[in-house]
Design a protein around this motif. Sequence first.
Motif, PDB file in Angstrom:
ATOM      1  N   SER A  47      -9.958 -47.352 -64.434  1.00  0.00           N
ATOM      2  CA  SER A  47     -11.307 -46.908 -64.109  1.00  0.00           C
ATOM      3  C   SER A  47     -12.318 -48.038 -64.297  1.00  0.00           C
ATOM      4  O   SER A  47     -13.163 -48.283 -63.432  1.00  0.00           O
ATOM      5  N   PHE A  48     -12.238 -48.722 -65.432  1.00  0.00           N
ATOM      6  CA  PHE A  48     -13.177 -49.813 -65.697  1.00  0.00           C
ATOM      7  C   PHE A  48     -12.972 -50.959 -64.706  1.00  0.00           C
ATOM      8  O   PHE A  48     -13.934 -51.522 -64.192  1.00  0.00           O
ATOM      9  N   GLY A  49     -11.713 -51.284 -64.424  1.00  0.00           N
ATOM     10  CA  GLY A  49     -11.428 -52.376 -63.488  1.00  0.00           C
ATOM     11  C   GLY A  49     -11.861 -52.058 -62.074  1.00  0.00           C
ATOM     12  O   GLY A  49     -12.403 -52.919 -61.371  1.00  0.00           O
ATOM     13  N   SER A  50     -11.655 -50.821 -61.635  1.00  0.00           N
ATOM     14  CA  SER A  50     -12.093 -50.462 -60.287  1.00  0.00           C
ATOM     15  C   SER A  50     -13.620 -50.460 -60.207  1.00  0.00           C
ATOM     16  O   SER A  50     -14.196 -50.898 -59.211  1.00  0.00           O
ATOM     17  N   GLY A  51     -14.279 -49.994 -61.250  1.00  0.00           N
ATOM     18  CA  GLY A  51     -15.742 -50.050 -61.286  1.00  0.00           C
ATOM     19  C   GLY A  51     -16.250 -51.476 -61.296  1.00  0.00           C
ATOM     20  O   GLY A  51     -17.304 -51.772 -60.736  1.00  0.00           O
ATOM     21  N   PHE A  52     -15.483 -52.360 -61.903  1.00  0.00           N
ATOM     22  CA  PHE A  52     -15.825 -53.781 -61.963  1.00  0.00           C
ATOM     23  C   PHE A  52     -15.944 -54.368 -60.556  1.00  0.00           C
ATOM     24  O   PHE A  52     -16.826 -55.175 -60.277  1.00  0.00           O
ATOM     25  N   PHE A  53     -15.066 -53.936 -59.654  1.00  0.00           N
ATOM     26  CA  PHE A  53     -15.082 -54.463 -58.289  1.00  0.00           C
ATOM     27  C   PHE A  53     -15.936 -53.610 -57.349  1.00  0.00           C
ATOM     28  O   PHE A  53     -16.518 -54.140 -56.397  1.00  0.00           O
ATOM     29  N   VAL A  54     -16.045 -52.311 -57.606  1.00  0.00           N
ATOM     30  CA  VAL A  54     -16.845 -51.431 -56.754  1.00  0.00           C
ATOM     31  C   VAL A  54     -18.330 -51.702 -56.944  1.00  0.00           C
ATOM     32  O   VAL A  54     -19.123 -51.509 -56.017  1.00  0.00           O
ATOM     33  N   VAL A  55     -18.734 -52.185 -58.111  1.00  0.00           N
ATOM     34  CA  VAL A  55     -20.141 -52.408 -58.418  1.00  0.00           C
ATOM     35  C   VAL A  55     -20.776 -53.403 -57.445  1.00  0.00           C
ATOM     36  O   VAL A  55     -21.981 -53.358 -57.225  1.00  0.00           O
ATOM     37  N   VAL A  56     -19.981 -54.258 -56.838  1.00  0.00           N
ATOM     38  CA  VAL A  56     -20.516 -55.240 -55.899  1.00  0.00           C
ATOM     39  C   VAL A  56     -20.964 -54.559 -54.608  1.00  0.00           C
ATOM     40  O   VAL A  56     -21.988 -54.912 -54.036  1.00  0.00           O
ATOM     41  N   GLY A  57     -20.226 -53.536 -54.163  1.00  0.00           N
ATOM     42  CA  GLY A  57     -20.577 -52.847 -52.934  1.00  0.00           C
ATOM     43  C   GLY A  57     -21.472 -51.642 -53.148  1.00  0.00           C
ATOM     44  O   GLY A  57     -22.475 -51.457 -52.460  1.00  0.00           O
ATOM     45  N   TRP A  58     -21.102 -50.786 -54.095  1.00  0.00           N
ATOM     46  CA  TRP A  58     -21.843 -49.563 -54.402  1.00  0.00           C
ATOM     47  C   TRP A  58     -22.134 -49.549 -55.902  1.00  0.00           C
ATOM     48  O   TRP A  58     -21.334 -49.060 -56.699  1.00  0.00           O
ATOM     49  N   PRO A  59     -23.275 -50.061 -56.306  1.00  0.00           N
ATOM     50  CA  PRO A  59     -23.546 -50.232 -57.740  1.00  0.00           C
ATOM     51  C   PRO A  59     -23.561 -48.938 -58.555  1.00  0.00           C
ATOM     52  O   PRO A  59     -23.058 -48.925 -59.674  1.00  0.00           O
ATOM     53  N   VAL A  60     -24.099 -47.863 -58.008  1.00  0.00           N
ATOM     54  CA  VAL A  60     -24.191 -46.624 -58.795  1.00  0.00           C
ATOM     55  C   VAL A  60     -22.800 -46.044 -59.034  1.00  0.00           C
ATOM     56  O   VAL A  60     -22.452 -45.668 -60.156  1.00  0.00           O
ATOM     57  N   ILE A  61     -21.974 -46.004 -57.996  1.00  0.00           N
ATOM     58  CA  ILE A  61     -20.609 -45.495 -58.141  1.00  0.00           C
ATOM     59  C   ILE A  61     -19.806 -46.396 -59.079  1.00  0.00           C
ATOM     60  O   ILE A  61     -19.048 -45.916 -59.927  1.00  0.00           O
ATOM     61  N   GLY A  62     -19.987 -47.705 -58.947  1.00  0.00           N
ATOM     62  CA  GLY A  62     -19.299 -48.645 -59.831  1.00  0.00           C
ATOM     63  C   GLY A  62     -19.677 -48.460 -61.280  1.00  0.00           C
ATOM     64  O   GLY A  62     -18.817 -48.500 -62.165  1.00  0.00           O
ATOM     65  N   MET A  63     -20.953 -48.216 -61.554  1.00  0.00           N
ATOM     66  CA  MET A  63     -21.391 -48.015 -62.937  1.00  0.00           C
ATOM     67  C   MET A  63     -20.855 -46.701 -63.502  1.00  0.00           C
ATOM     68  O   MET A  63     -20.526 -46.627 -64.685  1.00  0.00           O
ATOM     69  N   ILE A  64     -20.738 -45.678 -62.662  1.00  0.00           N
ATOM     70  CA  ILE A  64     -20.167 -44.409 -63.134  1.00  0.00           C
ATOM     71  C   ILE A  64     -18.699 -44.610 -63.492  1.00  0.00           C
ATOM     72  O   ILE A  64     -18.240 -44.138 -64.545  1.00  0.00           O
TER      73      ILE A  64
END
Length: 114
Positions: A47-64
């Motif tokens: 979860s943390f690792g996927s958020g680490f990479f998702v934050v670049v495209g969709w910051p709110v979803i990545g932070m969740i």
Amino acid sequence: MGIVFFFDKGLLAMGNILFISGVSLTIGPKSTMQFFMKRQNFKGTISFGSGFFVVVGWPVIGMILEAYGFVILFSGFWPTLAVFLQRIPILGWVFQQPFIRSFMDRYRGKRVPV
């Protein structure tokens, strides 16, 4: 800073890199890898690792995703945190009140249900 500036992608990514670097510098690279690769921490790591990479495209979803992973990964440190908070000189008085102490004792030693 990334959240203060309305989820600025660059600042969030830099904060993530600094967080991982800080953990590595604090407990060492080998212990960091062992911590993140433990079987019981695998869900939080993903979860943390996927958020680490998702934050670049969709910051709110990545932070969740990162927040969920952070809670899962570090929920085992609750007993240590509870004792630390109760021993702070002035603020510790608040955490030693009966209601708050019973709340903290109830969750001491338990992991967040996954």
